[in-house]
Design an enzyme around this catalytic site. Structure first.
Site, PDB file in Angstrom:
ATOM      1  N   ARG C  50      34.539  27.485  32.730  1.00  0.00           N
ATOM      2  CA  ARG C  50      33.374  26.637  32.538  1.00  0.00           C
ATOM      3  C   ARG C  50      32.087  27.451  32.539  1.00  0.00           C
ATOM      4  NH1 ARG C  50      35.435  23.273  31.481  1.00  0.00           N
ATOM      5  NH2 ARG C  50      36.066  21.872  33.109  1.00  0.00           N
ATOM      6  N   THR C  51      31.877  28.204  33.598  1.00  0.00           N
ATOM      7  CA  THR C  51      30.612  28.915  33.773  1.00  0.00           C
ATOM      8  C   THR C  51      30.479  30.034  32.748  1.00  0.00           C
ATOM      9  OG1 THR C  51      30.694  28.396  36.122  1.00  0.00           O
ATOM     10  CG2 THR C  51      29.208  30.147  35.462  1.00  0.00           C
ATOM     11  N   LYS C  79      41.222  50.525  39.180  1.00  0.00           N
ATOM     12  CA  LYS C  79      41.385  51.932  39.541  1.00  0.00           C
ATOM     13  C   LYS C  79      40.582  52.269  40.785  1.00  0.00           C
ATOM     14  CE  LYS C  79      41.961  53.256  34.663  1.00  0.00           C
ATOM     15  NZ  LYS C  79      41.192  53.757  33.516  1.00  0.00           N
ATOM     16  N   ARG C 100      29.969  36.961  38.477  1.00  0.00           N
ATOM     17  CA  ARG C 100      30.770  36.069  39.326  1.00  0.00           C
ATOM     18  C   ARG C 100      31.691  36.970  40.135  1.00  0.00           C
ATOM     19  NH1 ARG C 100      33.606  30.787  39.827  1.00  0.00           N
ATOM     20  NH2 ARG C 100      31.649  30.130  38.880  1.00  0.00           N
ATOM     21  N   HIS C 128      25.501  29.623  43.910  1.00  0.00           N
ATOM     22  CA  HIS C 128      25.808  29.446  42.494  1.00  0.00           C
ATOM     23  C   HIS C 128      24.609  28.707  41.889  1.00  0.00           C
ATOM     24  CE1 HIS C 128      27.755  28.864  38.789  1.00  0.00           C
ATOM     25  NE2 HIS C 128      28.680  27.981  39.100  1.00  0.00           N
TER      26      HIS C 128
END
Lengths: 303, 303, 303
Positions: C50-51, C79, C100, C128
């Site tokens: 969604r975001t 890594k 995110r 958020h």
């Protein structure tokens, strides 16, 4: 087209098909439009390199851009979101939606929930209309669509691509020969529908007798998974492989097609012959999808 | 360049390299071109954030766009498609192809099947020429490329990056010092080739004696997987780590480089010193790849 | 905004919020800008359809483009690269970074290492802020932001979205009702902060008594994982589900919101009512993020 959505090749009349193929030919010849600012939403609920990359390319060649839902395992779908909810969110992002989904009927369902055009890019055992259009485009470019003889060989039982193409060809004046092992014949209902459409349909278990008549030979893969027994698979698959030698009995202008990816049903030595058109066929997905998207986004604009 | 494809840094003459670096410097200084409508195909058969994102950025900074094959596990490759078939399909979508593949020789093979330029973005133990070019660009920007002394430290046995850079430096007037544990020395054949090219090459097991002479110190990671014994790994890796203290013995204008990602072979306190150029080095991938793509797409246009 | 980065909704004054929402409304009404040549870096260290798709769309609707770090499992992160190193590389590619990350504080940390604007798109249990802004935008469009009564229902204990929204609403003249099972009440510290801000806050275990007063009902999901006992979950979740029948007791102009994806906490029959604004809410992410990006990229340009 009678609809804003493209769910099945069946919804396209012969005139619709020809309009799309004519427009595709224009794009193929270098026609340019500028769809800057238009966004196509890519909703692929199962993997598909070929189709997804082809739509992505087509939209970008039109001057537009794409937004991708990403893989299902990183999406809201995994949290239990319904298909109807997912597409209703995506219609807020994109001017049209391309949908690939493992369940038959998914594209129809999605189209009932959104106001932007939905293009079915394959719904399980259901339809994949843009594949059919690019197949028709390739046949038309190489052999024409009227008064031709087409052979379709391989797995005719499970092949969605093959059923759609056969059905679409009934709109044109094409003789159809189906070549497969007994266990992978066309399903009874497909045969029935073809006969009902007045198609000239014949079935064979070998290529040899019919090959010299063909204008087009459409080869599909016989999948190992269809056979419980590995030996049976090997024997059957071996009989439906072609190589340059096989094609010596064919007409000089025979067009060989394959929806790709192939494994070994067409030997590499065929690639070097003038018969090989399966890579062109894949490339034709771009102008055909450009034509479709350009047309459907126009309809979207008018809403 | 003598070829439409860029497979190996070896195919680039000193004049080729300097032309690319000069053009990169122009892009770095703000030069703009408009490649609207050009598409670069990204075919990454193994993961690579850094390189892929850098090519993606470079193409978009040129005004063009990219189409991505996506991860291999969602692609036709998984169905058994050959590399030759995959790239022959993608050449119908894109004006040039960037290829990363786990098998040495993959880029050469791909280039034999397609008519669009192929850029090798790493083929297993083989070549990764754009990494070499961005390394050379970074050295040139900071220390010049002539009359310099370069130290290369870490895993010199398995490091593809290191072998290409060392080879490329033989075209310039650079002294080369190789610093590694005995077990990770340059392979015999690489040493032989460097000597054959007339390079001034010396090997060391410690940094201390050579550090004060260096204009450039190129650090690479020593991978845990190379050692059967965890204790041996720790001891060896510890000796080839640098921190701000280590660098007190260096020249004030020493340029420290690293292909990234680093784990702990360069301590964070080096980041704050004027020696640290490894982030610039990563960023230099963009103008260098812009220069290459701009050049190769021109050649494509002329075909 | 006082900062080049957007880490938390807390850093936005009421004037900041209103400026962003006003600008979003302009984009919603068809305002166009041309950010051709600007690139937004997408760094998603955990999945978020969604975001991510919403930011991707917003940047492309501005005329710019995006470059994507790709999934973490195919990245340098695997890594062992640190977050600080990753974002320092990406700042060489992009004009702004959307981040995110599963760890609280990740966005703040990242912002300390780079010179391009960082936008927090969710950092674990942290903030958020763009979700909060699109929630405020949706409330403002439908009910205004002053002199309103808002009900927030569902999982109020773990819901990051809910805590940020409640806090942001204290800047406006909004009464707040919190409806949840006892075990999922607002955490003590959130309640404390709301009281300190002078908010008019009331808690309920049922919707019935408060529903008729509400201008806005914000529903969130109650997650199965919060309950050791399946039966307890079913009983609790069942009490906090709404359907068209539930809403007969509501005001005609009640606005129902949900951050999506929903599972079954809002029945499908609500979708057909005028109360349903959760899809609009998702769509509002685009103009709100366009407004933010346009503003933050301007600040970037000035640096």
């Amino acid at each position: 087209m009678r609809h804003d959505h493209l769910i099945s090749a069946r919804q396209l009349s012969r005139a619709d098909v020809e309009a799309v193929l004519d427009r595709a030919a224009e794009f193929d010849a270098g026609e340019r439009v500028d769809r800057t600012g238009d966004l196509l939403g890519l909703c692929f609920f199962e993997p598909s390199t070929r189709t997804k990359m082809s739509f992505d390319t087509a939209m970008k060649r039109l001057g537009g851009d794409t937004v991708d839902m990403g893989p299902v395992d990183s999406s809201s779908v995994k949290k239990g979101e319904s298909l109807a909810d997912t597409v209703r969110v995506v219609e807020g992002y994109a001017d049209a939606i391309v949908l690939r989904h493992p369940s038959e009927g998914a594209a129809t369902l999605a189209s009932e929930f959104v106001d932007v055009p939905v293009i079915n890019a394959g719904d399980g055992a259901g339809q994949h209309p843009t594949q059919t259009l690019l197949d028709l485009y390739t046949i038309r470019e190489n052999a024409g669509l009227d008064d031709i003889t087409v052979g379709i060989m391989g797995d005719l039982k499970y092949g969605r691509t093959v059923h759609s193409l056969a059905e679409a060809l009934t709109e044109f004046d094409a003789g159809q020969h189906f070549i497969s092992p007994e266990s992978l014949r066309l399903p009874r209902n497909v045969r029935y529908d073809l006969h009902e459409s007045g198609a000239d349909v014949r079935e064979h278990t070998g290529l040899e007798t019919v090959l010299p008549e063909l204008d087009v030979l459409y080869v599909t893969r016989i999948q190992r998974e269809r056979f419980a027994d590995e030996n049976e698979y090997r024997q059957v698959a071996g009989e439906y492989r072609i190589d340059a030698g096989t094609l010596e009995a064919a007409r000089d202008d025979l067009t060989v097609m394959h929806p790709l990816p192939r494994v070994d049903e067409i030997a590499a030595d065929v690639d070097e012959t003038d018969h090989a058109h399966y890579f062109d066929q894949a490339h034709n997905g771009v102008p055909v999808r450009m034509a479709l998207l350009d047309r459907m986004l126009d309809r979207g604009d008018r809403r």
